[in-house]
Design a protein around this motif. Structure first.
Motif, mmCIF file in Angstrom:
data_model
loop_
_atom_site.group_PDB
_atom_site.id
_atom_site.type_symbol
_atom_site.label_atom_id
_atom_site.label_comp_id
_atom_site.label_asym_id
_atom_site.label_seq_id
_atom_site.Cartn_x
_atom_site.Cartn_y
_atom_site.Cartn_z
ATOM 1 N N MET A 91 -7.086 24.611 10.799
ATOM 2 C CA MET A 91 -6.034 23.706 10.388
ATOM 3 C C MET A 91 -6.011 22.471 11.291
ATOM 4 N N ALA A 92 -5.409 21.380 10.803
ATOM 5 C CA ALA A 92 -5.350 20.127 11.551
ATOM 6 C C ALA A 92 -3.937 19.573 11.475
ATOM 7 N N ASP A 93 -3.683 18.561 12.289
ATOM 8 C CA ASP A 93 -2.417 17.814 12.285
ATOM 9 C C ASP A 93 -2.722 16.371 11.894
ATOM 10 N N PRO A 94 -2.968 16.104 10.612
ATOM 11 C CA PRO A 94 -3.464 14.787 10.223
ATOM 12 C C PRO A 94 -2.364 13.738 10.101
ATOM 13 N N TYR A 95 -2.777 12.499 10.282
ATOM 14 C CA TYR A 95 -1.961 11.335 9.978
ATOM 15 C C TYR A 95 -2.901 10.203 9.588
ATOM 16 N N ALA A 96 -2.371 9.177 8.939
ATOM 17 C CA ALA A 96 -3.180 8.075 8.425
ATOM 18 C C ALA A 96 -2.811 6.783 9.144
ATOM 19 N N ARG A 97 -3.824 5.957 9.351
ATOM 20 C CA ARG A 97 -3.664 4.641 9.978
ATOM 21 C C ARG A 97 -4.223 3.590 9.021
ATOM 22 N N LEU A 152 -6.793 10.712 10.914
ATOM 23 C CA LEU A 152 -7.086 11.283 12.222
ATOM 24 C C LEU A 152 -6.340 12.592 12.411
ATOM 25 N N ASP A 153 -6.892 13.417 13.274
ATOM 26 C CA ASP A 153 -6.270 14.685 13.662
ATOM 27 C C ASP A 153 -5.539 14.478 14.978
ATOM 28 N N PHE A 154 -4.232 14.684 14.964
ATOM 29 C CA PHE A 154 -3.392 14.413 16.125
ATOM 30 C C PHE A 154 -3.651 15.440 17.226
ATOM 31 N N LYS A 155 -3.912 14.938 18.435
ATOM 32 C CA LYS A 155 -4.075 15.764 19.632
ATOM 33 C C LYS A 155 -3.116 15.227 20.694
ATOM 34 N N ARG A 156 -2.254 16.116 21.191
ATOM 35 C CA ARG A 156 -1.221 15.644 22.108
ATOM 36 C C ARG A 156 -1.782 15.274 23.478
ATOM 37 N N PHE A 157 -2.756 16.023 23.980
ATOM 38 C CA PHE A 157 -3.229 15.796 25.346
ATOM 39 C C PHE A 157 -4.681 15.329 25.405
ATOM 40 N N SER A 158 -5.265 14.991 24.291
ATOM 41 C CA SER A 158 -6.642 14.509 24.300
ATOM 42 C C SER A 158 -6.793 13.437 23.234
ATOM 43 N N GLU A 159 -7.998 12.915 23.137
ATOM 44 C CA GLU A 159 -8.262 11.849 22.185
ATOM 45 C C GLU A 159 -8.180 12.391 20.763
ATOM 46 N N VAL A 209 0.851 -1.183 0.000
ATOM 47 C CA VAL A 209 0.000 0.000 0.000
ATOM 48 C C VAL A 209 0.893 1.240 0.000
ATOM 49 N N GLY A 210 0.679 2.080 -0.983
ATOM 50 C CA GLY A 210 1.408 3.343 -1.053
ATOM 51 C C GLY A 210 0.491 4.497 -0.686
ATOM 52 N N LEU A 211 0.770 5.141 0.424
ATOM 53 C CA LEU A 211 -0.010 6.296 0.875
ATOM 54 C C LEU A 211 0.618 7.549 0.268
ATOM 55 N N LYS A 212 -0.047 8.087 -0.731
ATOM 56 C CA LYS A 212 0.505 9.240 -1.446
ATOM 57 C C LYS A 212 0.190 10.545 -0.732
ATOM 58 N N GLN A 213 -1.086 10.910 -0.717
ATOM 59 C CA GLN A 213 -1.481 12.191 -0.139
ATOM 60 C C GLN A 213 -2.984 12.200 0.108
ATOM 61 N N ALA A 214 -3.407 13.206 0.846
ATOM 62 C CA ALA A 214 -4.829 13.458 1.095
ATOM 63 C C ALA A 214 -5.119 14.911 0.763
ATOM 64 N N ALA A 215 -6.384 15.189 0.473
ATOM 65 C CA ALA A 215 -6.761 16.544 0.077
ATOM 66 C C ALA A 215 -8.169 16.847 0.566
ATOM 67 N N ASP A 216 -8.403 18.119 0.824
ATOM 68 C CA ASP A 216 -9.725 18.643 1.190
ATOM 69 C C ASP A 216 -10.290 17.967 2.438
ATOM 70 N N LEU A 217 -9.447 17.767 3.442
ATOM 71 C CA LEU A 217 -9.932 17.194 4.690
ATOM 72 C C LEU A 217 -10.834 18.192 5.407
ATOM 73 N N ARG A 218 -11.761 17.675 6.169
ATOM 74 C CA ARG A 218 -12.726 18.524 6.859
ATOM 75 C C ARG A 218 -12.326 18.648 8.325
ATOM 76 N N ALA A 219 -12.076 19.880 8.773
ATOM 77 C CA ALA A 219 -11.715 20.136 10.168
ATOM 78 C C ALA A 219 -11.998 21.596 10.470
ATOM 79 N N GLU A 220 -12.054 21.917 11.740
ATOM 80 C CA GLU A 220 -12.237 23.301 12.174
ATOM 81 C C GLU A 220 -10.884 23.991 12.164
#
Length: 387
Positions: A137-143, A190-197, A124-135
């Motif tokens: 800016m976000a800190d996204p990563y893929a699982r 997912l949107d990375f949160k350091r101190f919360s879910e 599986v090659g994870l290239k990129q993502a676009a037009d993510l929905r968030a309030e």
């Protein structure tokens, strides 16, 4: 003889006292300086100009008030709206798509898929993502995971402050050809949160049976609404890392855990440090009884020279007392150069911010999956003698 009156003089009325030449005599009797005369002339001029401007302003205001009702009548908003046909106005495309629940509002993901018959792996090659929905800016990563490989997953690096992350990462999963038609590729952003879910942004479920394993496929896929993640039931562990390069002191603080299964009894955390893939040092916390969210707040210090910090792996495992009074690991967290996703980011942040404690929550991974990454051999369980 008396003096005859002047025929050109004006007679004085009866009952009045005549004081001829009084004011001219007073004015002529006062000596006026030249500057006083100039000031008086300027004051008179300014007063005349002010009166003229006031008169002009009053005339303009009266004329404006006279025309205002006529302007309202001609340029009325009601008349403008009544003359417009509303059914000819086309609604905005974005508003129409959002109202109809268009799946594009969750974003897109670009993937490449290839199957290797020799190693029986799906790449599986994870290239990129676009037009993510968030309030904002976000800190996204893929699982990424495969339904036939329970507990096996791959997490990408966290990309900060973007809704269009470029991953450019690859991973592989062992899927025999007989299991390929029933296997499903699962991708979660997912949107990375350091101190919360961490907040899920979108999911993708792709049946591998519909793909052609003979060719490499690369295309964009629409993300769907985020769903529940079964891996979250294993629980999470909060820990702090601090490294001082000058003294080589690595401080690990086990703070707390949450989301553990209610069936688990007497949980504790075992901290293990490995050097060059060999067990090196280990310590453990105290045991907490009767809780699914134990609070430890215990610190452990290891001496790791700066020359060896890139050769060590840190493993934190949550252990519990199972049946037959034998301790079993319910989940592990791997940090270090061989980790991936959030644990690797945590380790990199610790090295980038020396002498500063970095705290973060981590999801527990299956113990067998962490042992497979570390190439550890499973422990041989001896039979328990019966009394």
């Amino acid at each position: 003889m008396g003096r005859l009156p002047d025929p050109q003089s004006t007679p004085t009325p009866i009952g009045t006292t005549a004081m001829p030449g009084l004011i001219p005599d007073l004015v002529s009797g006062i000596i006026w300086p030249h500057w006083a005369l100039i000031v008086a002339a300027l004051a008179a001029g300014i007063l005349a100009v002010s009166c003229l401007l006031c008169a002009i302003c009053c005339c303009c205001q009266r004329r404006h008030h006279r025309k205002k009702p006529q302007d309202k009548e001609v340029m009325s908003l009601g008349s403008a709206c009544s003359s417009t046909t509303t059914h000819l106005v086309q609604p905005d495309v974005e508003n129409l798509e959002s109202s109809l629940g268009d799946p594009r509002r969750w974003g897109r993901m670009q993937l490449s898929l290839a199957y290797d018959f020799g190693s029986q792996e799906i790449k599986v090659g994870l290239k990129q993502a676009a037009d993510l929905r968030a309030e904002g800016m976000a800190d996204p990563y893929a699982r990424v995971s495969v339904s036939t490989q329970a507990g096996r997953r791959h997490e990408t690096k966290v990309h900060h402050g973007t809704l269009c992350p470029i991953f450019e990462e690859t991973c592989s999963f062992h899927v025999p050809p007989a299991e390929l038609p029933s296997a499903t590729l699962q991708v979660q952003v997912l949107d990375f949160k350091r101190f919360s879910e961490h907040e899920p942004l979108g999911d993708l479920c792709l049946p591998l049976g519909t793909l052609d394993p003979q060719h490499v496929m690369e295309c964009w896929y629409q993300l769907g609404p985020p769903g529940t993640n079964e891996a979250e039931q294993m629980g999470e562990l909060c820990l702090s890392l601090r490294y001082v390069p000058s003294s080589g002191r690595l401080t690990v603080v086990v703070l707390e855990a949450r989301g553990l299964s209610p069936e688990l009894a007497e949980p504790y955390v075992k901290v293990q440090l490995m050097l060059n893939r060999k067990k090196w040092k280990k310590k453990k916390t105290s045991t907490k009884k009767g809780t699914t969210a134990p609070y430890f707040n215990e610190a452990f210090t290891f001496l790791v020279p700066f020359s060896q910090v890139q050769n060590v792996d840190l493993v934190l495992a949550v252990w519990v007392r199972g049946l037959q009074l034998r301790a079993e690991p319910v989940g592990k967290v791997l940090l270090g150069p061989r980790a991936s996703g959030q644990p690797l980011q945590h380790w990199a942040d610790m090295l980038a911010h020396a002498r500063r404690p970095i705290t973060q929550w981590h999801r527990l991974q299956p113990a067998k999956e962490v042992d497979r990454i570390l190439a550890l051999q499973p422990r041989l369980h001896l039979p328990v003698p019966h009394p």
